[in-house]
Write an enzyme that holds these catalytic residues in place. Structure first.
Site, PDB file in Angstrom:
ATOM      1  N   PHE A  12       0.801  -1.216   0.000  1.00  8.61           N
ATOM      2  CA  PHE A  12       0.000   0.000   0.000  1.00  8.61           C
ATOM      3  C   PHE A  12       0.839   1.274   0.000  1.00  8.61           C
ATOM      4  O   PHE A  12       0.426   2.281  -0.571  1.00  8.61           O
ATOM      5  CB  PHE A  12      -1.008  -0.010   1.146  1.00  8.61           C
ATOM      6  N   GLU A  13       2.001   1.251   0.611  1.00  9.42           N
ATOM      7  CA  GLU A  13       2.858   2.437   0.591  1.00  9.42           C
ATOM      8  C   GLU A  13       3.577   2.561  -0.747  1.00  9.42           C
ATOM      9  O   GLU A  13       3.808   3.661  -1.225  1.00  9.42           O
ATOM     10  CB  GLU A  13       3.885   2.384   1.723  1.00  9.42           C
TER      11      GLU A  13
END
Length: 142
Positions: A12-13
């Site tokens: 997600f990052e």
């Protein structure tokens, strides 16, 4: 934090080796690393990004441990809370209804709280909606 939690954060990052402004304008680099040293034009190597992620995770793990020491958590519950804190900040977790439900062992209620945190700048963000769903699923996994 278990490997599943680390993998969730990495997915997600994402990893960007040149500083960029996130959706609310905060200068960010690597796997979501922020701080006064992150400025426009900053570039990192992959090794620098990996090192910063490790250090950032240590900090967030310590924060989540301190907040939840009174309740037994599964590895997945802990990892989901670390991911949440990593993304939103430990302060937001500390004052959240999510944490209140965790501390009272309302596991089902806590799982539902993740979905309430899918906004940036007051507006829902599809990537945050997906992340909160993934965190909630991890939190509820055995």
């Amino acid at each position: 934090i278990n490997q599943t939690g680390i993998d969730l954060i990495k997915v997600f990052e994402g990893c960007k080796l040149e500083a960029y402004q996130d959706v609310v304008g905060i200068w960010t680099i690597g796997y979501g690393h922020t701080g006064p040293e992150v400025v426009k034009g900053l570039k990192w190597t992959q090794a620098q990004a990996d090192t910063a992620l490790h250090k950032d995770l240590e900090e967030f793990c310590r924060s989540v441990e301190a907040m939840t020491k009174s309740v037994p958590l599964t590895d997945n519950q802990f990892a989901a809370l670390v991911s949440f804190a990593f993304n939103l900040g430990a302060g937001r977790l500390r004052t959240s209804t999510l944490l209140k439900k965790v501390l009272t062992k309302d596991w089902a209620g806590a799982k539902l709280e993740f979905a309430k945190w899918d906004k940036a700048g007051g507006k829902p963000v599809p990537g945050l909606t997906r992340r909160r769903r993934a965190e909630a699923d991890l939190f509820g996994a055995t």
